[in-house]
Write a protein that holds these residues in place. Sequence first.
Motif, short mmCIF file in Angstrom:
data_model
loop_
_atom_site.label_atom_id
_atom_site.label_comp_id
_atom_site.label_asym_id
_atom_site.label_seq_id
_atom_site.Cartn_x
_atom_site.Cartn_y
_atom_site.Cartn_z
N LEU A 211 0.83 -1.20 0.00
CA LEU A 211 0.00 0.00 0.00
C LEU A 211 0.87 1.25 0.00
N ARG A 212 1.89 1.26 0.83
CA ARG A 212 2.77 2.44 0.89
C ARG A 212 3.48 2.65 -0.45
N ALA A 213 3.84 1.59 -1.12
CA ALA A 213 4.49 1.73 -2.43
C ALA A 213 3.53 2.38 -3.42
N PHE A 214 2.27 1.97 -3.39
CA PHE A 214 1.26 2.59 -4.26
C PHE A 214 1.10 4.07 -3.91
N LEU A 215 1.01 4.36 -2.64
CA LEU A 215 0.84 5.74 -2.21
C LEU A 215 2.05 6.60 -2.58
N ASP A 216 3.24 6.05 -2.43
CA ASP A 216 4.43 6.80 -2.79
C ASP A 216 4.40 7.21 -4.25
N GLN A 217 3.85 6.35 -5.08
CA GLN A 217 3.79 6.62 -6.51
C GLN A 217 2.63 7.53 -6.90
N HIS A 218 1.49 7.39 -6.21
CA HIS A 218 0.27 8.02 -6.71
C HIS A 218 -0.37 9.05 -5.77
N ALA A 219 0.05 9.17 -4.54
CA ALA A 219 -0.66 10.02 -3.58
C ALA A 219 -0.86 11.44 -4.08
N ALA A 220 0.12 11.98 -4.76
CA ALA A 220 0.03 13.37 -5.22
C ALA A 220 -1.11 13.58 -6.21
N ARG A 221 -1.51 12.50 -6.92
CA ARG A 221 -2.58 12.61 -7.92
C ARG A 221 -3.92 12.11 -7.42
N MET A 222 -3.92 11.41 -6.31
CA MET A 222 -5.15 10.76 -5.85
C MET A 222 -6.18 11.80 -5.42
N PRO A 223 -7.44 11.62 -5.79
CA PRO A 223 -8.49 12.48 -5.24
C PRO A 223 -8.44 12.42 -3.71
N ARG A 224 -8.76 13.52 -3.07
CA ARG A 224 -8.58 13.58 -1.62
C ARG A 224 -9.40 12.52 -0.88
N GLU A 232 -6.48 5.44 6.21
CA GLU A 232 -7.13 5.45 7.52
C GLU A 232 -6.45 4.57 8.54
N ARG A 233 -5.85 3.46 8.11
CA ARG A 233 -5.24 2.51 9.04
C ARG A 233 -3.76 2.78 9.29
N LEU A 234 -3.20 3.78 8.64
CA LEU A 234 -1.78 4.09 8.83
C LEU A 234 -1.59 4.91 10.10
N ASP A 235 -0.36 4.97 10.57
CA ASP A 235 -0.07 5.75 11.77
C ASP A 235 -0.23 7.24 11.46
N PRO A 236 -0.44 8.07 12.49
CA PRO A 236 -0.71 9.49 12.28
C PRO A 236 0.36 10.22 11.47
N ALA A 237 1.62 9.91 11.72
CA ALA A 237 2.70 10.58 10.99
C ALA A 237 2.63 10.25 9.50
N SER A 238 2.35 9.00 9.18
CA SER A 238 2.24 8.60 7.77
C SER A 238 1.04 9.26 7.11
N ARG A 239 -0.07 9.32 7.83
CA ARG A 239 -1.25 9.99 7.26
C ARG A 239 -0.94 11.45 6.94
N ARG A 240 -0.28 12.13 7.86
CA ARG A 240 0.08 13.54 7.62
C ARG A 240 1.02 13.65 6.43
N HIS A 241 1.96 12.74 6.33
CA HIS A 241 2.91 12.78 5.22
C HIS A 241 2.21 12.67 3.88
N TYR A 242 1.30 11.70 3.75
CA TYR A 242 0.64 11.51 2.45
C TYR A 242 -0.34 12.64 2.15
N LEU A 243 -1.01 13.15 3.16
CA LEU A 243 -1.95 14.25 2.93
C LEU A 243 -1.25 15.52 2.49
N THR A 244 -0.06 15.75 2.98
CA THR A 244 0.68 16.96 2.60
C THR A 244 1.49 16.77 1.33
N SER A 245 1.46 15.55 0.79
CA SER A 245 2.20 15.31 -0.46
C SER A 245 1.41 15.72 -1.67
N ARG A 246 0.14 16.04 -1.47
CA ARG A 246 -0.72 16.40 -2.60
C ARG A 246 -0.42 17.81 -3.07
#
Length: 246
Positions: A211-224, A232-246
């Motif tokens: 899942l993290r590999a997919f997110l690393d590749q696509h998070a910036a393009r993913m609809p919010r 939702e199931r990731l730790d808080p720091a990871s959630r913040r990281h992916y949300l701010t990568s957009r």
Amino acid sequence: MGAGLSTTDLLAEVDAAADPAVAQVLARYFQLQAGGYGHGDQMIGVKLSTIRGILKPYLRAGLPLDELEQALASPVHEHRLAVLCLLADRAARSRKPRTANPDELTAIYQLYRRSTAYISNWDLVDCSAPQVVGGHLLDKPRDPLYTLIRSSSLWERRIALVATQYLIGVGQTADTYHLAAQVLDDPEDLIHKASGWMLREAGKRVSETELRAFLDQHAARMPRTMLRYSIERLDPASRRHYLTSR
């Protein structure tokens, strides 16, 4: 057919449980208003939990598939929901060693594919696609999923995504990731929710690393919405990281 039960009996029991006050609530919830994704459907006011109770004596009654297919064309949403829940149960039973029936599983799948015009809201998809479509395709080529994901129908695209829940359950996630990558630009929020949900399930039940590999590749393009559901199931720091990568 068990105890003389018929498809007509099933629909009559659903009708008898109708509640106009519940129908008003469900009509708003499933957006039956003009401009809503469920516009044109007819709700009589029977909750899923009530339908599942009604279905219990019918689950092993062997109702003819041609009758169930006719019932699936009903204008009443809860009639179609009852039929689809019943077909999902029949599909699941047809795969169990003691009740294996590959011919019935195939027949249910073919009936379902002919009837997608009537599987026209998210509850109808979600109660049936994993067992009927995902289960049927477990040991077969997955081409039908890629046909469905390219459909102009919101509901057929959702069927493709939600069907992979069954595959995730047996440890197969490749199709979930491939299909999710194809709907990054989908205009429909219900597709964002479905794809994010399946991604979350794949990460939770099989591999968070994938899942993290997919997110690393696509998070910036993913609809919010898709992104939020998937992390939702990731730790808080990871959630913040992916949300701010957009």
